[in-house]
Design a protein around this motif. Structure first.
Motif, PDB file in Angstrom:
ATOM      1  N   ALA A 122       8.741  13.443  -2.578  1.00 15.50           N
ATOM      2  CA  ALA A 122       8.908  12.877  -3.914  1.00 15.50           C
ATOM      3  C   ALA A 122      10.191  12.054  -3.999  1.00 15.50           C
ATOM      4  O   ALA A 122      10.240  11.014  -4.664  1.00 15.50           O
ATOM      5  CB  ALA A 122       8.918  13.999  -4.953  1.00 15.50           C
ATOM      6  N   ALA A 123      11.235  12.541  -3.337  1.00 20.50           N
ATOM      7  CA  ALA A 123      12.513  11.829  -3.352  1.00 20.50           C
ATOM      8  C   ALA A 123      12.350  10.489  -2.625  1.00 20.50           C
ATOM      9  O   ALA A 123      12.802   9.446  -3.092  1.00 20.50           O
ATOM     10  CB  ALA A 123      13.582  12.671  -2.667  1.00 20.50           C
ATOM     11  N   GLU A 128      11.394   4.473  -2.719  1.00 19.83           N
ATOM     12  CA  GLU A 128      10.458   3.376  -2.457  1.00 19.83           C
ATOM     13  C   GLU A 128      10.112   2.650  -3.763  1.00 19.83           C
ATOM     14  O   GLU A 128      10.104   1.418  -3.804  1.00 19.83           O
ATOM     15  CB  GLU A 128       9.191   3.922  -1.790  1.00 19.83           C
ATOM     16  N   ASP A 129       9.853   3.419  -4.816  1.00 19.66           N
ATOM     17  CA  ASP A 129       9.541   2.822  -6.127  1.00 19.66           C
ATOM     18  C   ASP A 129      10.706   1.966  -6.625  1.00 19.66           C
ATOM     19  O   ASP A 129      10.506   0.890  -7.178  1.00 19.66           O
ATOM     20  CB  ASP A 129       9.240   3.916  -7.162  1.00 19.66           C
ATOM     21  N   PHE A 130      11.913   2.484  -6.417  1.00 17.99           N
ATOM     22  CA  PHE A 130      13.108   1.759  -6.845  1.00 17.99           C
ATOM     23  C   PHE A 130      13.188   0.408  -6.128  1.00 17.99           C
ATOM     24  O   PHE A 130      13.368  -0.637  -6.744  1.00 17.99           O
ATOM     25  CB  PHE A 130      14.359   2.591  -6.543  1.00 17.99           C
ATOM     26  N   TYR A 131      13.039   0.428  -4.804  1.00 21.58           N
ATOM     27  CA  TYR A 131      13.117  -0.816  -4.033  1.00 21.58           C
ATOM     28  C   TYR A 131      12.029  -1.798  -4.462  1.00 21.58           C
ATOM     29  O   TYR A 131      12.269  -2.995  -4.588  1.00 21.58           O
ATOM     30  CB  TYR A 131      12.981  -0.543  -2.530  1.00 21.58           C
ATOM     31  N   ARG A 132      10.840  -1.283  -4.684  1.00 19.90           N
ATOM     32  CA  ARG A 132       9.729  -2.157  -5.071  1.00 19.90           C
ATOM     33  C   ARG A 132       9.969  -2.789  -6.435  1.00 19.90           C
ATOM     34  O   ARG A 132       9.817  -3.991  -6.617  1.00 19.90           O
ATOM     35  CB  ARG A 132       8.419  -1.354  -5.134  1.00 19.90           C
ATOM     36  N   GLU A 133      10.361  -1.949  -7.382  1.00 19.93           N
ATOM     37  CA  GLU A 133      10.518  -2.396  -8.756  1.00 19.93           C
ATOM     38  C   GLU A 133      11.710  -3.334  -8.920  1.00 19.93           C
ATOM     39  O   GLU A 133      11.596  -4.395  -9.526  1.00 19.93           O
ATOM     40  CB  GLU A 133      10.683  -1.160  -9.629  1.00 19.93           C
ATOM     41  N   LYS A 134      12.864  -2.932  -8.378  1.00 15.88           N
ATOM     42  CA  LYS A 134      14.070  -3.758  -8.535  1.00 15.88           C
ATOM     43  C   LYS A 134      14.041  -4.932  -7.563  1.00 15.88           C
ATOM     44  O   LYS A 134      14.657  -5.960  -7.806  1.00 15.88           O
ATOM     45  CB  LYS A 134      15.344  -2.943  -8.257  1.00 15.88           C
ATOM     46  N   GLY A 135      13.320  -4.751  -6.467  1.00 20.69           N
ATOM     47  CA  GLY A 135      13.372  -5.749  -5.417  1.00 20.69           C
ATOM     48  C   GLY A 135      12.446  -6.934  -5.625  1.00 20.69           C
ATOM     49  O   GLY A 135      12.808  -8.058  -5.285  1.00 20.69           O
ATOM     50  N   LEU A 136      11.280  -6.686  -6.190  1.00 20.79           N
ATOM     51  CA  LEU A 136      10.293  -7.758  -6.298  1.00 20.79           C
ATOM     52  C   LEU A 136      10.819  -9.003  -7.029  1.00 20.79           C
ATOM     53  O   LEU A 136      10.675 -10.120  -6.513  1.00 20.79           O
ATOM     54  CB  LEU A 136       9.000  -7.236  -6.928  1.00 20.79           C
ATOM     55  N   LYS A 160       5.103  -4.688   0.154  1.00 24.35           N
ATOM     56  CA  LYS A 160       4.092  -3.813   0.755  1.00 24.35           C
ATOM     57  C   LYS A 160       4.710  -2.870   1.770  1.00 24.35           C
ATOM     58  O   LYS A 160       5.857  -3.032   2.154  1.00 24.35           O
ATOM     59  CB  LYS A 160       3.053  -4.669   1.504  1.00 24.35           C
ATOM     60  N   GLU A 161       3.895  -1.950   2.230  1.00 27.39           N
ATOM     61  CA  GLU A 161       4.265  -1.136   3.379  1.00 27.39           C
ATOM     62  C   GLU A 161       3.693  -1.884   4.591  1.00 27.39           C
ATOM     63  O   GLU A 161       2.479  -1.916   4.776  1.00 27.39           O
ATOM     64  CB  GLU A 161       3.624   0.254   3.219  1.00 27.39           C
ATOM     65  N   LEU A 162       4.552  -2.506   5.375  1.00 28.25           N
ATOM     66  CA  LEU A 162       4.059  -3.366   6.463  1.00 28.25           C
ATOM     67  C   LEU A 162       4.296  -2.786   7.845  1.00 28.25           C
ATOM     68  O   LEU A 162       4.249  -3.516   8.840  1.00 28.25           O
ATOM     69  CB  LEU A 162       4.724  -4.749   6.374  1.00 28.25           C
ATOM     70  N   GLY A 163       4.594  -1.484   7.892  1.00 39.79           N
ATOM     71  CA  GLY A 163       4.841  -0.880   9.198  1.00 39.79           C
ATOM     72  C   GLY A 163       6.084  -1.454   9.835  1.00 39.79           C
ATOM     73  O   GLY A 163       7.132  -1.457   9.213  1.00 39.79           O
ATOM     74  N   TYR A 164       5.956  -1.979  11.060  1.00 43.91           N
ATOM     75  CA  TYR A 164       7.125  -2.477  11.769  1.00 43.91           C
ATOM     76  C   TYR A 164       7.458  -3.929  11.435  1.00 43.91           C
ATOM     77  O   TYR A 164       8.438  -4.477  11.919  1.00 43.91           O
ATOM     78  CB  TYR A 164       6.912  -2.333  13.285  1.00 43.91           C
ATOM     79  N   ARG A 165       6.626  -4.572  10.603  1.00 46.84           N
ATOM     80  CA  ARG A 165       6.894  -5.973  10.286  1.00 46.84           C
ATOM     81  C   ARG A 165       7.717  -6.116   9.000  1.00 46.84           C
ATOM     82  O   ARG A 165       7.566  -5.338   8.073  1.00 46.84           O
ATOM     83  CB  ARG A 165       5.579  -6.734  10.116  1.00 46.84           C
ATOM     84  N   TRP A 166       8.570  -7.128   8.942  1.00 45.54           N
ATOM     85  CA  TRP A 166       9.389  -7.359   7.751  1.00 45.54           C
ATOM     86  C   TRP A 166       8.670  -8.231   6.739  1.00 45.54           C
ATOM     87  O   TRP A 166       8.962  -8.180   5.547  1.00 45.54           O
ATOM     88  CB  TRP A 166      10.721  -7.993   8.138  1.00 45.54           C
ATOM     89  N   LYS A 180      11.191  -2.253   2.511  1.00 39.77           N
ATOM     90  CA  LYS A 180      12.444  -1.864   3.163  1.00 39.77           C
ATOM     91  C   LYS A 180      13.420  -3.032   3.285  1.00 39.77           C
ATOM     92  O   LYS A 180      14.604  -2.823   3.535  1.00 39.77           O
ATOM     93  CB  LYS A 180      12.167  -1.310   4.567  1.00 39.77           C
ATOM     94  N   CYS A 181      12.908  -4.264   3.132  1.00 42.73           N
ATOM     95  CA  CYS A 181      13.791  -5.439   3.177  1.00 42.73           C
ATOM     96  C   CYS A 181      14.933  -5.294   2.173  1.00 42.73           C
ATOM     97  O   CYS A 181      16.023  -5.821   2.395  1.00 42.73           O
ATOM     98  CB  CYS A 181      13.035  -6.718   2.809  1.00 42.73           C
ATOM     99  N   LEU A 182      14.665  -4.595   1.081  1.00 44.38           N
ATOM    100  CA  LEU A 182      15.658  -4.481   0.012  1.00 44.38           C
ATOM    101  C   LEU A 182      16.897  -3.685   0.427  1.00 44.38           C
ATOM    102  O   LEU A 182      17.893  -3.663  -0.271  1.00 44.38           O
ATOM    103  CB  LEU A 182      15.027  -3.855  -1.245  1.00 44.38           C
ATOM    104  N   MET A 183      16.799  -3.036   1.588  1.00 38.79           N
ATOM    105  CA  MET A 183      17.975  -2.318   2.080  1.00 38.79           C
ATOM    106  C   MET A 183      18.904  -3.282   2.824  1.00 38.79           C
ATOM    107  O   MET A 183      20.065  -2.973   3.036  1.00 38.79           O
ATOM    108  CB  MET A 183      17.540  -1.207   3.035  1.00 38.79           C
ATOM    109  N   ALA A 184      18.390  -4.412   3.218  1.00 45.26           N
ATOM    110  CA  ALA A 184      19.167  -5.365   4.027  1.00 45.26           C
ATOM    111  C   ALA A 184      20.113  -6.192   3.166  1.00 45.26           C
ATOM    112  O   ALA A 184      19.889  -6.355   1.965  1.00 45.26           O
ATOM    113  CB  ALA A 184      18.202  -6.286   4.773  1.00 45.26           C
ATOM    114  N   PRO A 185      21.169  -6.743   3.771  1.00 41.01           N
ATOM    115  CA  PRO A 185      22.051  -7.656   3.036  1.00 41.01           C
ATOM    116  C   PRO A 185      21.268  -8.892   2.591  1.00 41.01           C
ATOM    117  O   PRO A 185      20.276  -9.255   3.228  1.00 41.01           O
ATOM    118  CB  PRO A 185      23.110  -8.045   4.070  1.00 41.01           C
ATOM    119  N   LEU A 186      21.730  -9.540   1.524  1.00 33.50           N
ATOM    120  CA  LEU A 186      21.015 -10.693   0.974  1.00 33.50           C
ATOM    121  C   LEU A 186      20.811 -11.808   1.989  1.00 33.50           C
ATOM    122  O   LEU A 186      19.762 -12.454   1.996  1.00 33.50           O
ATOM    123  CB  LEU A 186      21.774 -11.238  -0.245  1.00 33.50           C
ATOM    124  N   THR A 187      21.787 -12.026   2.868  1.00 31.13           N
ATOM    125  CA  THR A 187      21.652 -13.100   3.848  1.00 31.13           C
ATOM    126  C   THR A 187      20.472 -12.826   4.782  1.00 31.13           C
ATOM    127  O   THR A 187      19.800 -13.755   5.220  1.00 31.13           O
ATOM    128  CB  THR A 187      22.923 -13.233   4.719  1.00 31.13           C
TER     129      THR A 187
END
Ligand SMILES: [Zn+2]
Length: 236
Positions: A122-123, A128-136, A160-166, A180-187
């Motif tokens: 759940a955590a 994941e929800d946070f990244y999706r919602e704030k990230g899109l 999306k959940e893209l496995g090993y692809r960004w 998971k891209c949302l964890m990366a720096p903006l550059t």
């Protein structure tokens, strides 16, 4: 007393100076970088030193990551740190809050009841929800900014959940990006976006494709290398 500093894509805790000539750079157990410089060094000089040691830092972060990969279950306890747009934020479990997970006052505040009732899963989902919602909206904005520079018209943008692809570029012009891209720096996010936009022109990794990427991001190699070396860290 610690001070959080950032030089390029490296974030580190600056410790008080010590009575010696050399700078100590350590990757802590939690993956944070701490730096203890000689007393006489200015913070700007410390930045320079850290920057000059960055390949060592990258290598050691990868090593740290490997060592920790076996520690399957993350401890969902206050004090753990999580990434958002390239920065680490400490986790704090809170008793009351209107959303499961919030970024507030420099901390990720997670509702204690989420962990208590749903455990790790759940955590994980709350993040994941946070990244999706704030990230899109962020990703959409950047894609809209870069599309004319690449000279393409894009369709919808989705996380999306893209496995090993960004990222992925669909034949209908839709662009998909891993949440998971949302964890990366903006550059780095910009590089991933430009990469996929250029696939709207070249659906391969030919010289012509990399030429397109180079036109928009002349320093793309550095960003690409970062993703290759540090991409594995972008995980929950
Ligand atoms: Zn590609």
């Amino acid at each position: 007393m610690m001070q959080l500093r950032r030089v390029r894509d490296i974030e580190y805790q600056l410790l008080p100076g010590a009575d010696r000539q050399t700078t100590d750079i350590v990757i802590e157990r939690n993956g944070m970088i701490t730096v203890r410089p000689p007393k006489k060094m200015t913070p700007e000089q410390v930045d320079e030193t850290v920057l000059s040691k960055r390949m060592w830092i990258y290598r050691n972060l990868v090593e740290w990551r490997d060592l920790n990969a076996t520690r399957v279950a993350r401890e969902w306890v206050s004090g753990e740190s999580f990434l958002y747009l390239g920065s680490h934020y400490r986790l704090q479990l809170v008793v009351e809050q209107d959303e499961p997970l919030k970024l507030k006052d420099g901390r990720f505040c997670l509702l204690r009841s989420v962990v208590e009732s749903g455990g790790r899963e759940a955590a994980h989902q709350a993040f994941e929800d946070f990244y999706r919602e704030k990230g899109l909206p962020r990703i959409k904005k950047r894609a809209a900014y870069f599309a004319p520079k690449v000279g393409v018209a894009m369709n919808s943008v989705q996380l999306k959940e893209l496995g090993y692809r960004w990222g992925a570029c669909l034949t209908n012009g839709d662009l998909h990006f891993h949440w998971k891209c949302l964890m990366a720096p903006l550059t780095i996010i910009d590089y991933i976006i430009v990469h996929e936009l250029c696939h709207l022109r070249h659906r391969n990794h030919s010289d012509a494709f990399w030429n397109e990427v180079d036109k928009v991001l002349p320093d793309y190699r550095e960003r690409k290398d970062w993703l290759k070396v540090r991409g594995a860290e972008l995980d929950l």
